[in-house]
Design a protein around this motif. Sequence first.
Motif, mmCIF file in Angstrom:
data_model
loop_
_atom_site.group_PDB
_atom_site.id
_atom_site.type_symbol
_atom_site.label_atom_id
_atom_site.label_comp_id
_atom_site.label_asym_id
_atom_site.label_seq_id
_atom_site.Cartn_x
_atom_site.Cartn_y
_atom_site.Cartn_z
ATOM 1 N N UNK A 1 0.829 -1.215 0.008
ATOM 2 C CA UNK A 1 0.109 0.050 0.066
ATOM 3 C C UNK A 1 1.050 1.203 0.187
ATOM 4 N N UNK A 2 0.529 2.263 -0.858
ATOM 5 C CA UNK A 2 1.590 3.449 -0.986
ATOM 6 C C UNK A 2 1.446 4.322 0.033
ATOM 7 N N UNK A 3 0.177 4.331 0.728
ATOM 8 C CA UNK A 3 0.091 5.220 1.904
ATOM 9 C C UNK A 3 -0.007 6.565 1.839
ATOM 10 N N UNK A 4 -0.394 6.843 0.528
ATOM 11 C CA UNK A 4 -0.592 8.327 -0.024
ATOM 12 C C UNK A 4 -2.040 8.380 -0.492
ATOM 13 N N UNK A 5 -2.754 9.421 -0.040
ATOM 14 C CA UNK A 5 -4.045 9.516 -0.364
ATOM 15 C C UNK A 5 -4.308 10.626 -1.534
ATOM 16 N N UNK A 6 -3.582 11.602 -1.607
ATOM 17 C CA UNK A 6 -3.801 12.732 -2.708
ATOM 18 C C UNK A 6 -3.572 12.026 -3.877
ATOM 19 N N UNK A 7 -4.562 11.865 -4.910
ATOM 20 C CA UNK A 7 -4.285 11.480 -6.006
ATOM 21 C C UNK A 7 -3.112 12.030 -6.995
ATOM 22 N N UNK A 8 -3.210 13.496 -6.880
ATOM 23 C CA UNK A 8 -2.013 13.969 -7.570
ATOM 24 C C UNK A 8 -0.651 13.510 -7.337
ATOM 25 N N UNK A 9 -0.458 13.643 -5.597
ATOM 26 C CA UNK A 9 0.786 13.218 -5.313
ATOM 27 C C UNK A 9 1.151 11.822 -5.611
ATOM 28 N N UNK A 10 0.126 10.986 -5.460
ATOM 29 C CA UNK A 10 0.406 9.696 -5.853
ATOM 30 C C UNK A 10 0.680 9.270 -7.227
ATOM 31 N N UNK A 11 0.014 9.799 -8.187
ATOM 32 C CA UNK A 11 0.131 9.462 -9.632
ATOM 33 C C UNK A 11 1.043 10.429 -10.394
ATOM 34 N N UNK A 12 0.733 11.925 -10.121
ATOM 35 C CA UNK A 12 1.053 12.616 -11.075
ATOM 36 C C UNK A 12 1.943 13.927 -10.350
#
Length: 220
Positions: free
Chosen positions: A111-122
């Motif tokens: 699990x990446x542990x990052x909720x914000x989509x921008x910060x996780x993917x982009x």
Amino acid sequence: MTTFALIHGGGGSAFDWHLVEAGLRDRGHDTVAVDLPTSDPQAGLWDYADAVVRAAGARRPLVVVAHSWGGFVGPLVAERAKAAALVMVTAMIPSPGEPPADWWERTGHPAPGIEDEYELYLHDVPRELGERVLAHDGALAEKMNMDRAYNEPWPLAAWPDVPTRYLLCRDDRFFTPEFARRHVKERLGVTPDEMPGSHMVMLSRPGELADYLVRVLPAG
């Protein structure tokens, strides 16, 4: 001239590829990118693949490029269309009979542990572009129903007999380099190619990705 069939990931769209499409065309090649039928609850994995095959038509040679969840679709397209090559871009690698829903546990994906989509993917994509892509893909995702495709067994008995490359992105926070290297070794038995970039490398480094795709074209 080669035609590149560009397959988006789960929750994505053909729009994710628009910068790479422009780059490949500038380099003298053709492209096809389609929205997979993710809003059709009756669509299975072969239906997803056939949407790409139909869009490509008779254009050959065909190189299939699959991103993220599109890794479950790319090999099917390559098999059906007798592609010249298959390139997996920070993609999930299926095993015969494995439903996409089971991939996460079977591969030990952390699990990446990052909720914000921008910060996780982009996180390395210009903010305005990233927000535009999230808004565009998010509107499509509101109608998404992938239950059949997500839960049915991957239908091929073996990996297609197609030259295959895997590209991992060293700044990917979703499929981290450590996980991807292990995953590729376990599932494909090869050493992946590497470049900088986030999970959505087609938006953060489209020119470099286009250069890579042209560079790894099979001879002849």
